[in-house]
Every structure is written in structure tokens, then in C-alpha cells.
Scaffold this motif. Structure first.
Motif, PDB file in Angstrom:
ATOM      1  N   ALA A  86       0.868  -1.170   0.000  1.00 13.45           N
ATOM      2  CA  ALA A  86       0.000   0.000   0.000  1.00 13.45           C
ATOM      3  C   ALA A  86       0.907   1.223   0.000  1.00 13.45           C
ATOM      4  O   ALA A  86       1.786   1.338   0.852  1.00 13.45           O
ATOM      5  CB  ALA A  86      -0.888   0.005   1.230  1.00 13.45           C
ATOM      6  N   THR A  87       0.709   2.106  -0.969  1.00 14.96           N
ATOM      7  CA  THR A  87       1.587   3.266  -1.064  1.00 14.96           C
ATOM      8  C   THR A  87       0.946   4.399  -1.847  1.00 14.96           C
ATOM      9  O   THR A  87       0.037   4.164  -2.645  1.00 14.96           O
ATOM     10  CB  THR A  87       2.932   2.881  -1.722  1.00 14.96           C
ATOM     11  OG1 THR A  87       3.790   4.020  -1.714  1.00 14.96           O
ATOM     12  CG2 THR A  87       2.739   2.396  -3.141  1.00 14.96           C
ATOM     13  N   GLY A  88       1.452   5.568  -1.613  1.00 15.55           N
ATOM     14  CA  GLY A  88       1.068   6.724  -2.402  1.00 15.55           C
ATOM     15  C   GLY A  88       2.144   7.086  -3.399  1.00 15.55           C
ATOM     16  O   GLY A  88       2.030   8.063  -4.127  1.00 15.55           O
ATOM     17  N   ASP A  93       6.246   1.219  -8.427  1.00 15.14           N
ATOM     18  CA  ASP A  93       5.784   0.302  -9.469  1.00 15.14           C
ATOM     19  C   ASP A  93       6.933  -0.486 -10.085  1.00 15.14           C
ATOM     20  O   ASP A  93       6.809  -1.663 -10.368  1.00 15.14           O
ATOM     21  CB  ASP A  93       5.058   1.064 -10.579  1.00 15.14           C
ATOM     22  CG  ASP A  93       3.681   1.527 -10.151  1.00 15.14           C
ATOM     23  OD1 ASP A  93       3.250   1.165  -9.043  1.00 15.14           O
ATOM     24  OD2 ASP A  93       3.041   2.250 -10.930  1.00 15.14           O
ATOM     25  N   GLU A  94       8.057   0.181 -10.303  1.00 20.13           N
ATOM     26  CA  GLU A  94       9.199  -0.451 -10.953  1.00 20.13           C
ATOM     27  C   GLU A  94       9.849  -1.525 -10.080  1.00 20.13           C
ATOM     28  O   GLU A  94      10.432  -2.467 -10.592  1.00 20.13           O
ATOM     29  CB  GLU A  94      10.230   0.612 -11.328  1.00 20.13           C
ATOM     30  CG  GLU A  94       9.716   1.596 -12.353  1.00 20.13           C
ATOM     31  CD  GLU A  94      10.687   2.723 -12.623  1.00 20.13           C
ATOM     32  OE1 GLU A  94      11.867   2.616 -12.234  1.00 20.13           O
ATOM     33  OE2 GLU A  94      10.262   3.715 -13.232  1.00 20.13           O
ATOM     34  N   THR A  95       9.752  -1.387  -8.772  1.00 23.96           N
ATOM     35  CA  THR A  95      10.405  -2.341  -7.870  1.00 23.96           C
ATOM     36  C   THR A  95       9.423  -3.332  -7.254  1.00 23.96           C
ATOM     37  O   THR A  95       9.813  -4.168  -6.460  1.00 23.96           O
ATOM     38  CB  THR A  95      11.146  -1.602  -6.749  1.00 23.96           C
ATOM     39  OG1 THR A  95      10.211  -0.775  -6.050  1.00 23.96           O
ATOM     40  CG2 THR A  95      12.281  -0.765  -7.281  1.00 23.96           C
ATOM     41  N   LEU A  96       8.166  -3.235  -7.649  1.00 28.38           N
ATOM     42  CA  LEU A  96       7.118  -4.091  -7.092  1.00 28.38           C
ATOM     43  C   LEU A  96       7.468  -5.570  -7.209  1.00 28.38           C
ATOM     44  O   LEU A  96       7.481  -6.300  -6.224  1.00 28.38           O
ATOM     45  CB  LEU A  96       5.797  -3.804  -7.813  1.00 28.38           C
ATOM     46  CG  LEU A  96       4.595  -4.655  -7.462  1.00 28.38           C
ATOM     47  CD1 LEU A  96       4.179  -4.402  -6.020  1.00 28.38           C
ATOM     48  CD2 LEU A  96       3.446  -4.350  -8.397  1.00 28.38           C
ATOM     49  N   GLY A 103       0.838  -7.419  -5.668  1.00 23.26           N
ATOM     50  CA  GLY A 103       0.062  -6.294  -6.166  1.00 23.26           C
ATOM     51  C   GLY A 103       0.370  -5.025  -5.397  1.00 23.26           C
ATOM     52  O   GLY A 103       1.158  -5.036  -4.445  1.00 23.26           O
ATOM     53  N   ILE A 104      -0.283  -3.962  -5.803  1.00 24.88           N
ATOM     54  CA  ILE A 104      -0.099  -2.666  -5.155  1.00 24.88           C
ATOM     55  C   ILE A 104      -1.458  -2.005  -4.963  1.00 24.88           C
ATOM     56  O   ILE A 104      -2.343  -2.154  -5.804  1.00 24.88           O
ATOM     57  CB  ILE A 104       0.865  -1.779  -5.982  1.00 24.88           C
ATOM     58  CG1 ILE A 104       1.357  -0.608  -5.153  1.00 24.88           C
ATOM     59  CG2 ILE A 104       0.238  -1.324  -7.273  1.00 24.88           C
ATOM     60  CD1 ILE A 104       2.599   0.047  -5.708  1.00 24.88           C
ATOM     61  N   MET A 105      -1.625  -1.347  -3.836  1.00 28.71           N
ATOM     62  CA  MET A 105      -2.827  -0.567  -3.570  1.00 28.71           C
ATOM     63  C   MET A 105      -2.406   0.887  -3.425  1.00 28.71           C
ATOM     64  O   MET A 105      -1.547   1.199  -2.618  1.00 28.71           O
ATOM     65  CB  MET A 105      -3.516  -1.003  -2.264  1.00 28.71           C
ATOM     66  CG  MET A 105      -4.410  -2.169  -2.417  1.00 28.71           C
ATOM     67  SD  MET A 105      -5.513  -2.511  -1.012  1.00 28.71           S
ATOM     68  CE  MET A 105      -4.696  -1.928   0.426  1.00 28.71           C
ATOM     69  N   ARG A 106      -3.009   1.737  -4.211  1.00 29.08           N
ATOM     70  CA  ARG A 106      -2.710   3.159  -4.157  1.00 29.08           C
ATOM     71  C   ARG A 106      -3.479   3.816  -3.016  1.00 29.08           C
ATOM     72  O   ARG A 106      -4.673   3.590  -2.866  1.00 29.08           O
ATOM     73  CB  ARG A 106      -3.119   3.842  -5.453  1.00 29.08           C
ATOM     74  CG  ARG A 106      -2.327   3.381  -6.605  1.00 29.08           C
ATOM     75  CD  ARG A 106      -1.321   4.447  -6.990  1.00 29.08           C
ATOM     76  NE  ARG A 106      -0.528   3.906  -8.057  1.00 29.08           N
ATOM     77  CZ  ARG A 106       0.683   3.417  -7.881  1.00 29.08           C
ATOM     78  NH1 ARG A 106       1.245   3.420  -6.725  1.00 29.08           N
ATOM     79  NH2 ARG A 106       1.351   2.920  -8.889  1.00 29.08           N
ATOM     80  N   MET A 114      -9.465  -2.942  -1.545  1.00 30.39           N
ATOM     81  CA  MET A 114      -9.142  -4.103  -0.702  1.00 30.39           C
ATOM     82  C   MET A 114      -9.720  -5.378  -1.290  1.00 30.39           C
ATOM     83  O   MET A 114      -9.095  -6.432  -1.219  1.00 30.39           O
ATOM     84  CB  MET A 114      -9.611  -3.870   0.719  1.00 30.39           C
ATOM     85  CG  MET A 114      -8.705  -2.900   1.440  1.00 30.39           C
ATOM     86  SD  MET A 114      -9.131  -2.708   3.148  1.00 30.39           S
ATOM     87  CE  MET A 114     -10.149  -1.276   3.026  1.00 30.39           C
ATOM     88  N   GLU A 115     -10.902  -5.278  -1.896  1.00 31.70           N
ATOM     89  CA  GLU A 115     -11.511  -6.439  -2.565  1.00 31.70           C
ATOM     90  C   GLU A 115     -10.588  -6.924  -3.681  1.00 31.70           C
ATOM     91  O   GLU A 115     -10.339  -8.116  -3.822  1.00 31.70           O
ATOM     92  CB  GLU A 115     -12.887  -6.061  -3.126  1.00 31.70           C
ATOM     93  CG  GLU A 115     -13.531  -7.161  -3.942  1.00 31.70           C
ATOM     94  CD  GLU A 115     -14.007  -8.339  -3.120  1.00 31.70           C
ATOM     95  OE1 GLU A 115     -13.806  -9.481  -3.592  1.00 31.70           O
ATOM     96  OE2 GLU A 115     -14.564  -8.141  -2.042  1.00 31.70           O
ATOM     97  N   ARG A 116     -10.050  -5.978  -4.477  1.00 28.43           N
ATOM     98  CA  ARG A 116      -9.129  -6.356  -5.563  1.00 28.43           C
ATOM     99  C   ARG A 116      -7.841  -6.966  -4.999  1.00 28.43           C
ATOM    100  O   ARG A 116      -7.296  -7.920  -5.551  1.00 28.43           O
ATOM    101  CB  ARG A 116      -8.804  -5.141  -6.437  1.00 28.43           C
ATOM    102  CG  ARG A 116      -9.927  -4.796  -7.407  1.00 28.43           C
ATOM    103  CD  ARG A 116      -9.504  -3.768  -8.434  1.00 28.43           C
ATOM    104  NE  ARG A 116      -9.246  -2.455  -7.863  1.00 28.43           N
ATOM    105  CZ  ARG A 116     -10.175  -1.529  -7.635  1.00 28.43           C
ATOM    106  NH1 ARG A 116     -11.431  -1.773  -7.947  1.00 28.43           N
ATOM    107  NH2 ARG A 116      -9.850  -0.359  -7.114  1.00 28.43           N
ATOM    108  N   ALA A 117      -7.361  -6.413  -3.901  1.00 28.99           N
ATOM    109  CA  ALA A 117      -6.142  -6.953  -3.264  1.00 28.99           C
ATOM    110  C   ALA A 117      -6.383  -8.377  -2.773  1.00 28.99           C
ATOM    111  O   ALA A 117      -5.557  -9.265  -2.995  1.00 28.99           O
ATOM    112  CB  ALA A 117      -5.688  -6.060  -2.110  1.00 28.99           C
TER     113      ALA A 117
END
Length: 124
Positions: A86-88, A93-96, A103-106, A114-117
């Protein structure tokens, strides 16, 4: 409400230093079908929580105030625990993939995020 047929982790670790975000996220995760959510606000506390009970899945805020969650990320990856960052910060993205996140949550994120996560969780 969880989607029909969706598989949820039994025990989820949330690492988040903002208590308001953490409490709202915990409530949303339980409404989405997660049985147990443990929330910690620092690397030391999160690593201790992992040592006590290895989570099935984790949502980890990358920036924990004065520290990054990199030690927690490394431990989760070492143990083979799937996690979402989870990040702003878009530069992550490049180091994910390098960090081992599924995955990543913005930030700011809500129930749909959270459902997608949770949809990324796949038990072995």
C-alpha cells in the motif's frame, strides 16, 4: 460482502502507521470475509507479529513514518507469504516485482481496492 466463491485468507497482517486508516481497513477486511486481522504500526511490531503467527496474506504500507517497511517485506518474502504493498508513491511500481509483492494498492484506498487486493490471494 465477499464475492461468491472467493477464497479469503484466514489470518491477515496489516502494517499501517495511520491508526484511522488501519481501523477502517480492518473493518472493511472483516466485512469482506477475512476471519482475523492483526494490525501493527512499525517494523519491529510487525516482525514480532509474524514470529508469533505467520499470516496467510499481508497488506503492507511501504512508508511507515520515519522508516520503510522493507524489513517486513523481506521477511514475508522469505517465508513465502503473499502480500500487497500500500503506497502513495508511484515510483514503487518499478520495484514491485523485485520486492515480491503480488500487487499494489494506491493510497488513499477503499473497500473496492481491498476487494481487488484480496482477489490476488491464492492459497498453496
Amino acid at each position: 460482502m465477499p464475492h461468491e466463491g472467493s477464497i479469503r485468507p484466514d489470518h491477515l497482517l496489516m502494517v499501517e502507521d495511520n491508526m484511522i486508516i488501519a481501523l477502517e481497513a480492518e473493518e472493511n477486511l472483516k466485512e469482506l470475509g477475512v476471519q482475523s486481522v492483526r494490525t501493527e504500526n512499525s517494523c519491529a511490531r510487525a516482525l514480532d507479529a509474524i514470529a508469533q503467527q505467520c499470516p496467510d496474506f499481508a497488506i503492507v504500507d511501504y512508508n511507515l513514518g520515519e522508516e520503510s517497511s522493507l524489513p517486513v517485506i523481506r521477511e514475508l518474502a522469505r517465508l513465502g507469504v503473499q502480500f500487497v504493498l500500500a503506497t502513495g508513491y508511484s515510483e514503487l511500481d518499478e520495484t514491485l516485482e523485485e520486492m515480491g509483492a503480488v500487487g499494489i494498492m494506491r493510497k488513499p484506498y477503499g473497500s473496492e481496492d481491498m476487494e481487488r487486493a484480496l482477489a490476488l490471494y491464492s492459497p498453496d
